[in-house]
Design a protein around this motif. Structure first.
Motif, PDB file in Angstrom:
ATOM      1  N   GLU A  96      -4.786  -1.209  -0.746  1.00 39.25           N
ATOM      2  CA  GLU A  96      -4.916   0.009   0.058  1.00 39.25           C
ATOM      3  C   GLU A  96      -5.957  -0.177   1.165  1.00 39.25           C
ATOM      4  OE1 GLU A  96      -2.991   2.488  -0.023  1.00 39.25           O
ATOM      5  OE2 GLU A  96      -1.972   2.289  -1.944  1.00 39.25           O
TER       6      GLU A  96
ATOM      7  N   TYR B 298      -0.507   4.069   1.076  1.00 41.06           N
ATOM      8  CA  TYR B 298      -0.998   4.764   2.263  1.00 41.06           C
ATOM      9  C   TYR B 298      -0.858   3.853   3.477  1.00 41.06           C
ATOM     10  CZ  TYR B 298      -2.801   8.472  -0.666  1.00 41.06           C
ATOM     11  OH  TYR B 298      -2.895   9.521  -1.547  1.00 41.06           O
TER      12      TYR B 298
ATOM     13  N   ALA C 289       0.822  -1.214   0.000  1.00 40.43           N
ATOM     14  CA  ALA C 289       0.000   0.000   0.000  1.00 40.43           C
ATOM     15  C   ALA C 289       0.855   1.262   0.000  1.00 40.43           C
ATOM     16  CB  ALA C 289      -0.926  -0.004   1.212  1.00 40.43           C
TER      17      ALA C 289
ATOM     18  N   ASN D 219      -4.449   5.969  -5.123  1.00 40.84           N
ATOM     19  CA  ASN D 219      -3.336   5.180  -5.642  1.00 40.84           C
ATOM     20  C   ASN D 219      -3.300   5.260  -7.165  1.00 40.84           C
ATOM     21  OD1 ASN D 219      -2.171   2.695  -6.851  1.00 40.84           O
ATOM     22  ND2 ASN D 219      -1.820   2.032  -4.755  1.00 40.84           N
TER      23      ASN D 219
ATOM     24  N   HIS E 221      -8.651   5.338  -0.765  1.00 42.31           N
ATOM     25  CA  HIS E 221      -7.198   5.307  -0.929  1.00 42.31           C
ATOM     26  C   HIS E 221      -6.803   4.593  -2.229  1.00 42.31           C
ATOM     27  CE1 HIS E 221      -7.256   6.065   3.515  1.00 42.31           C
ATOM     28  NE2 HIS E 221      -6.279   6.881   3.160  1.00 42.31           N
ATOM     29  N   ALA E 222      -7.572   3.572  -2.613  1.00 40.57           N
ATOM     30  CA  ALA E 222      -7.296   2.883  -3.877  1.00 40.57           C
ATOM     31  C   ALA E 222      -7.445   3.842  -5.057  1.00 40.57           C
ATOM     32  CB  ALA E 222      -8.227   1.693  -4.039  1.00 40.57           C
TER      33      ALA E 222
ATOM     34  N   ALA F 117       0.284   9.989   1.068  1.00 41.56           N
ATOM     35  CA  ALA F 117       0.998   8.736   0.808  1.00 41.56           C
ATOM     36  C   ALA F 117       2.262   8.682   1.654  1.00 41.56           C
ATOM     37  CB  ALA F 117       1.331   8.616  -0.673  1.00 41.56           C
TER      38      ALA F 117
END
Length: 473
Positions: free
Chosen positions: A208, A174, A172, A217, A213-214, A182
């Protein structure tokens, strides 16, 4: 005219036309390109090259196919089953746990890391692979050691195999569900991209801590790819949850936002690997995706050996909510029903995510034939394309400029002026045999040059001791 010349004689070509497929052909290559293709035995031929190295490859009735391609393969995590703790559950969390334990040792085992990566490339080239997208992980556990090894192997095999190195964030970006920025893994990835020799930046948004958060990303990776003029690659939609929206839609939304279209991005492409969730699409969703792919350079890579093994695990009562065949993508049907080409690739070799299977891409065609009952030549041709030309298109290394008018873009037959990248399946007496029962003996040609030859030694008691000794000389 000076240059290297290779003549490949007496081979079958993968024509759809039955009479042409039965014919034997000679293919002459000069300076990495096909110079001419004529029926074997025809005495009328363009003038031979006067100087430079000249090689003749005797086909002896074998079948010449486009060379194969790994569109998605992990260079650093291969051949580690013998280093793993015993697998007790066979689950995805366990695979992550035992692999991370071994990964932590990579910085102290650089010789082993290089040897395993070299073994993967060597055996792949011997099987007929001349291009691959190879993932090397970058995170706080391994730092840059996998990247350094990958770049070294890429350099060592230059001219034999076109290796795209992916600076890959498996972990990940994060650090927690509450993180707003990040963390260290992202900073390391940014630092890595300053190295020469990287072709792709990639990540696994599904690891993530949250869906939000994904999405971030994906945005980070697309931005880095634009900044460094790289391809982008995602391990994406690695689930079978019909109630969760497929992440491919978010990826396409963000590509639209940054203007990453076929007309604006040049040769830069975006790829998504696994994509098991797409196998649950409705016809309407496939139609929508087909329309998006007309505008955006996004390719799909299915990884059947890994996905069948990891996806659709039994429930606690032993029942399965997802049938075996729905754990991975039916690439022949997707092309037939929806007009979308999907690449097939190996992904992992002898690790906890994929302990079974071999690194020969042609074994994937056999797997899909049985799994999805692909029983037509049209379907078989699509499977052959999925491990060769489609895979090259997805990773952006398909070089077919100069294709003559009327020569189909998905043709599996070489044309004059085409790159001379081939695999000769010596014991196959037709392209059908090459994908339904791929034999061992092969010759690999890359850039018009013979770069590998694989030949089996066999013996039985009926041959006698004299025959065994003679064959071994």
């Amino acid at each position: 005219m000076d240059g290297e010349r290779t003549l490949i004689t007496n081979v079958h070509l993968a024509y759809e036309d039955v009479s042409l497929a039965k014919q034997l052909w000679d293919v002459q290559c000069v300076n990495g390109r096909v110079l001419d293709i004529i029926p074997s035995g025809n005495q009328v031929r363009p003038p031979m090259v006067a100087t430079g190295r000249s090689t003749t490859i005797q086909g002896n009735g074998g079948t010449l196919l486009p060379s194969l391609c790994h569109a998605h393969i992990h260079l650093d995590k291969c051949f580690i089953m013998d280093q793993c703790d015993p697998l007790l559950t066979g689950s995805l969390p366990e695979a992550l746990q035992v692999t991370n334990k071994i990964k932590a040792r990579f910085p102290d085992r650089l010789v082993d890391l290089h040897a395993r990566a070299t073994r993967l490339v060597r055996q792949s080239v011997e099987a007929g692979v001349t291009a691959m997208r190879a993932y090397v992980e970058i995170d706080t556990t391994v730092g840059m050691v996998c990247l350094d090894t990958g770049l070294k192997v890429k350099s060592e095999w230059e001219g034999v195999c076109d290796i795209q190195i992916v600076a890959f964030a498996q972990e990940a970006l994060y650090p927690s569900a509450t993180a707003e920025t990040a963390g260290d893994n992202f900073k390391l990835l940014q630092t890595a991209l300053a190295c020469d020799g990287i072709s792709v930046v990639g990540s696994a948004p599904w690891v993530e801590p949250s869906r939000g958060h994904a999405h971030k990303n994906i945005a980070h990776i697309l931005k880095l790819a634009e900044e460094y003029n790289l391809h982008a690659d995602f391990h994406l939609d690695y689930n079978l949850d019909v109630n969760a929206e497929a992440m491919v839609w978010e990826t396409l939304r963000q590509m639209r936002k940054v203007g990453w279209t076929k007309t604006s991005a040049g040769n830069r492409r975006v790829a998504i690997g696994h994509a098991t969730r797409l196998g649950m699409f409705t016809p309407e969703e496939w139609s929508r995706l087909r329309g998006e792919l007309d505008e955006f350079p996004l390719g799909i890579v299915s990884l059947p050996q890994s996905d069948i093994y990891m996806m659709g695990r039994p429930n606690s009562d032993g029942t399965r909510s997802v049938p075996l065949a729905e754990r991975t993508l039916d690439v022949a049907r997707i092309w037939r029903d929806h007009g979308i080409h999907v690449a097939l690739s190996v992904n992992n070799v002898e690790n906890a995510f994929t302990p079974q299977g071999y690194l020969d891409p042609l074994t994937l065609t056999c797997l899909e034939v049985g799994l999805f009952q692909v029983g037509t030549e049209r379907g078989w041709r699509e499977l052959l394309r999925s491990v060769s030309t489609t895979s090259k298109e997805v990773i952006g290394v398909m070089k077919d400029a100069g294709r003559p008018e009327g020569c189909a873009a998905d043709s599996l037959v070489p044309f004059i002026g085409a790159p001379a990248d081939f695999v000769l399946i010596h014991e196959a007496r037709g392209w059908q045999s090459a994908i339904l029962s791929p034999s061992f003996d092969r010759t690999t040609v890359f850039g018009g040059r013979e770069v590998a030859r694989r030949k089996a030694f066999s013996w039985t008691a009926l041959d006698g001791m004299e025959g065994m000794q003679g064959s071994g000389e």
